[in-house]
Design an enzyme around this catalytic site. Structure first.
Site, short mmCIF file in Angstrom:
data_model
loop_
_atom_site.label_atom_id
_atom_site.label_comp_id
_atom_site.label_asym_id
_atom_site.label_seq_id
_atom_site.Cartn_x
_atom_site.Cartn_y
_atom_site.Cartn_z
N ARG A 207 10.95 -1.82 10.64
CA ARG A 207 9.98 -1.41 11.66
C ARG A 207 9.82 -2.48 12.73
NH1 ARG A 207 4.94 0.49 8.09
NH2 ARG A 207 3.96 -0.79 9.67
N ARG B 274 11.05 -5.37 4.08
CA ARG B 274 10.67 -3.96 3.99
C ARG B 274 11.58 -3.08 4.84
NH1 ARG B 274 4.57 -2.08 4.73
NH2 ARG B 274 4.79 -2.54 6.94
N ARG C 26 -0.85 -8.73 13.25
CA ARG C 26 -1.41 -7.72 12.34
C ARG C 26 -2.26 -8.37 11.25
NH1 ARG C 26 3.64 -4.87 10.35
NH2 ARG C 26 2.26 -3.42 9.28
N LYS D 246 0.82 -1.22 0.00
CA LYS D 246 0.00 0.00 0.00
C LYS D 246 0.85 1.27 0.00
CE LYS D 246 -2.59 -0.40 3.67
NZ LYS D 246 -2.16 -1.71 4.19
N ARG E 222 -9.75 1.29 9.33
CA ARG E 222 -9.39 -0.11 9.51
C ARG E 222 -10.52 -0.89 10.17
NH1 ARG E 222 -3.62 1.02 9.66
NH2 ARG E 222 -2.34 -0.84 9.70
P1 AMP Z 1 0.44 1.02 9.32
O1 AMP Z 1 1.68 1.76 8.98
O2 AMP Z 1 -0.75 1.58 8.57
O3 AMP Z 1 0.59 -0.46 9.14
O4 AMP Z 1 0.11 1.28 10.88
C1 AMP Z 1 1.02 0.88 11.87
C2 AMP Z 1 0.27 0.67 13.17
O5 AMP Z 1 -0.36 1.91 13.58
C3 AMP Z 1 -0.85 -0.35 13.12
O6 AMP Z 1 -0.38 -1.69 13.28
C4 AMP Z 1 -1.71 0.11 14.30
O7 AMP Z 1 -1.12 -0.26 15.55
C5 AMP Z 1 -1.61 1.62 14.21
N1 AMP Z 1 -2.68 2.16 13.35
C6 AMP Z 1 -2.52 2.89 12.22
N2 AMP Z 1 -3.70 3.24 11.69
C7 AMP Z 1 -4.66 2.70 12.49
C8 AMP Z 1 -6.08 2.69 12.45
N3 AMP Z 1 -6.76 3.27 11.45
N4 AMP Z 1 -6.74 2.03 13.45
C9 AMP Z 1 -6.08 1.42 14.45
N5 AMP Z 1 -4.74 1.39 14.53
C10 AMP Z 1 -4.00 2.02 13.56
#
Ligand code: AMP
Length: 260
Positions: free
Chosen positions: A200, A167, A211, A51, A128
């Site tokens: 990360r 990544r 996740r 993404k 999400r």
């Molecule tokens: P991402 O980079 O989008 O994978 O986000 C990294 C982490 O941030 C996720 O694993 C969640 O812990 C938190 N996070 C980001 N966006 C959301 C969301 N919309 N709802 C809940 N947790 C989020």
């Protein structure tokens, strides 16, 4: 926060995303140019589906602004004195769990000016959950806006695990690389800002499993939410990034070379 918006034809960033990163009244010093057609999009798909890479390519093609809630939390992780609510959110994030709907919706509401940006927007990582999707529709409706499409990237689990293992993310501008499929010119160094590339915390194998499970149980229903009224566009996320971009643009009805 370093400037890290997309680059248009001029080669300079289209936006510095200051309003997104700083929230509450901050405005971007570099603002996207007005386009004939601006897009309001949501990107969906399991972690590791690509993404972030597609978001960068799409922003470049469409002139939209990349708004990632994950980037917000990672930026907040540098805060030496987080509020108790933020500390709990960051702890959930480190375990690979979702942050509470309340916290995330509040963060997006504080930045709802970004939803009216003349360049449009590309939300990545939000919504999400169905509650977040409903909250987003409400925020948009209150501002007389609506979503053009929710793009859902699909990829088999084995390929996701392989992608996440390689990544690397720039700790400065958050640009995303992959050691095999999208390496930086100099290993470990960001092509865009020269910052160090890091793995990360939540790309560790145990966090990846949590996740993916969270995605299936809470985010899969979001795809159904958008499918119900025809806003969902599913895109196969295998193959090189440019090919996936091409599929995405065709799904949106934008022919390559005719981007706004
Ligand atoms: P991402 O980079 O989008 O994978 O986000 C990294 C982490 O941030 C996720 O694993 C969640 O812990 C938190 N996070 C980001 N966006 C959301 C969301 N919309 N709802 C809940 N947790 C989020």
């Amino acid at each position: 926060m370093a400037a890290s918006g997309s680059s248009g034809d001029s080669g300079r960033p289209d936006s510095d995303r200051a309003a997104w990163f700083r929230g509450a009244g901050a405005s971007c010093s570099i603002r996207p140019e007005a386009r004939e057609r601006s897009y309001r999009l949501v990107l969906l798909g399991p972690p590791g589906v690509g993404k972030g890479t597609q978001a960068e390519l799409l922003c470049e093609a469409l002139g939209t602004c990349h708004l990632s809630t994950g980037d917000l939390f990672r930026a907040a992780g540098c805060d030496p004195n987080p509020t108790p609510a933020l500390a709990a959110a960051l702890e959930a994030m480190r375990r690979g769990e979702l942050v509470s709907d309340e916290m995330v919706i509040d963060l997006v509401r504080e930045r709802s000016g970004c939803l009216r940006c003349r360049g449009g927007f590309l939300l990545d990582g939000f919504p999400r959950t169905v509650a977040q999707a409903e909250a987003l529709d409400k925020l948009l409706q209150e501002r007389g806006e609506s979503l053009d499409a929710a793009i859902a990237y699909e990829l088999p689990t084995e390929q996701i695990v392989e992608r996440l293992g390689g990544r690397r993310t720039c700790s400065g501008c958050k640009a995303v690389y992959h050691v095999v499929s999208r390496p930086s010119r100099v290993p470990g160094v960001c092509d865009q800002c020269g910052g160090p590339l890091m793995e990360r915390d939540d790309d560790r194998p145990e966090a990846i499993r949590v996740r993916l499970a969270a995605y299936e149980s809470t985010t899969r229903p979001v795809l159904e939410y958008y499918a119900r009224d025809g806003r969902l566009k599913s895109v196969a996320a295998d193959g090189p990034p440019e090919q996936i971009l091409d599929r995405t643009l065709r799904g949106l009805g934008v022919a390559q070379g005719e981007t706004p």
